[in-house]
Design an enzyme around this catalytic site. Structure first.
Site, PDB file in Angstrom:
ATOM      1  N   GLU A 126      42.690  67.307 -66.024  1.00 24.58           N
ATOM      2  CA  GLU A 126      41.373  67.097 -66.605  1.00 24.58           C
ATOM      3  C   GLU A 126      41.283  67.710 -67.993  1.00 24.58           C
ATOM      4  OE1 GLU A 126      38.042  69.742 -65.523  1.00 24.58           O
ATOM      5  OE2 GLU A 126      39.333  70.329 -63.874  1.00 24.58           O
TER       6      GLU A 126
ATOM      7  N   ASP B 235      38.626  63.335 -65.793  1.00 27.05           N
ATOM      8  CA  ASP B 235      39.145  64.081 -64.651  1.00 27.05           C
ATOM      9  C   ASP B 235      39.810  63.111 -63.676  1.00 27.05           C
ATOM     10  OD1 ASP B 235      39.609  65.883 -62.632  1.00 27.05           O
ATOM     11  OD2 ASP B 235      37.583  66.721 -62.646  1.00 27.05           O
TER      12      ASP B 235
END
Length: 340
Positions: A98, A7
DNA sequence: TCTGGGGTCCTAGGACCC
DNA sequence: TCTGGGGTCCTAGGACCC
């Protein structure tokens, strides 16, 4: 199973800080009327996404402001995903910034080393900080990356998982939002341990079948570790917020801009492009409510003139200019048919 | 505190067919 | 002519995510 959740931290802001040395290490925001993404330095001041830009500038005059650079974000996202794919073909995007990666059997028994390598490559090659969580399931990897932020690495191994799982609050679970939590709460259920001994039928009447299945599998530790590869995009939308207005020409002009942007993005998706058969128009008012109008198009089309006409009719149906409220956002959505 | 500018998935219900 | 069962497709609307 070894799942990574990778992420990028404060993605839009990080891209700006990468590309503009003056922004580095400084509190800054990516914003247009309203803050879309604050840098971590700005978050430390108490600035969060959704704050009106004017309020930020009044309270924190030292904060730097960047507009959106859609192309730069798209490029950075593509570079990130190209990197992910060097580690495994099993990459499930969560958003532009992400993804879950199934690296089972690819880590030489050293998931930490692999996660470090991913973070270092992202920093060196893409120039962005990426936090990584490692776990046995997607839920665990996701919880780990949340704890890893910013710019960190957290591993939830079997021992830690067994320790953590029963104590997880239900509203901390990915996929359980305010509404679902309210229902669970009203039934006397607060954390994963409270689900012990319940089965799908017990929960279905509270939260519906799909959610009941998810919750039961989370309680039993049999939750999802399956990577779902991305399918074709199902819709493209574009919207823009602005200070409240009731001026028709202003609203129509913004709507036209949104149509142009959406059409361009749909054209970029496939060749030949998929043609929408329906159109949706979104209007948000200054009292916070939102109206959506939708209708089939006369014929599938990406012709901006035809879309403008259809959108104009839908806009009229919202009666946006006749009920005294101000309009703060308009947008369009083009639902796309499945690829042939 | 739930914003902005994107998206996805689930469910209920209607249309239509056999 | 009516009823019932079953399947598929589509849309509206809600919930949720970053």
């Amino acid at each position: 199973m070894v799942i990574l959740h990778a992420d990028a931290d404060a993605f839009f802001a990080a891209v700006e800080q990468r590309d503009d040395p003056r922004m580095r290490g400084r509190p800054m925001v990516v914003a247009h009327e309203v803050v879309a993404c604050p840098s971590y330095e700005a978050r430390a001041l108490g600035i969060h996404a959704g704050m009106p830009l004017r309020q930020v500038q009044r309270r924190w005059p030292q904060v730097l402001v960047s507009g959106y650079r859609d192309e730069a974000y798209a490029e950075a996202s593509a570079a990130l995903f190209a990197l992910f794919h060097r580690f495994t073909p099993l990459v499930e995007p969560g958003s532009v910034e992400e993804a879950f990666l199934d690296v089972t059997g690819r880590d030489d028994g050293d998931p930490v080393g692999l996660a470090r390598a991913l973070r270092e490559a992202a920093r060196a090659e893409v120039g962005l900080p990426v936090s990584v969580g490692v776990g046995r399931t997607k839920l665990m990897a996701k919880l780990a990356s949340r704890r890893a932020k910013p710019d960190g690495l957290v591993v939830v191994d079997a021992g830690l998982e067994a320790h953590l799982r029963p104590g997880l609050r239900l509203d901390d679970l990915w996929g359980v939002g305010a509404t679902t939590y309210e229902k669970l709460h009203a039934t006397g259920l607060f954390d994963v341990a409270d689900l012990d001994g319940l089965d799908v039928e017990d929960l279905t009447f509270v939260v519906g079948t799909a959610m009941a299945r998810r919750l039961v599998s989370i309680a039993r530790g049999t939750d999802d570790a399956t990577i779902r590869l991305p399918g074709a995009r199902r819709s493209v939308s574009a919207s823009r917020s602005f200070p409240a207005t009731r001026t028709r020409s202003k609203v129509v002009a913004v709507l036209d801009t949104c149509i142009e942007r959406a059409v361009t993005r749909v054209r970029g998706l496939d060749d030949p492009p998929r043609l929408p058969r329906r159109l949706e128009v979104l209007v948000r008012y200054d009292d916070g409510t939102t109206a959506v109008e939708r209708a089939p198009l006369d014929a599938p089309t990406l012709d901006p003139a035809a879309l403008r006409t259809a959108a104009g009719q839908l806009l009229e149906q919202t009666a946006y200019d006749r009920d005294g409220r101000g309009v703060t956002l308009v947008g369009v959505t083009l639902p796309l048919p499945a690829p042939a």
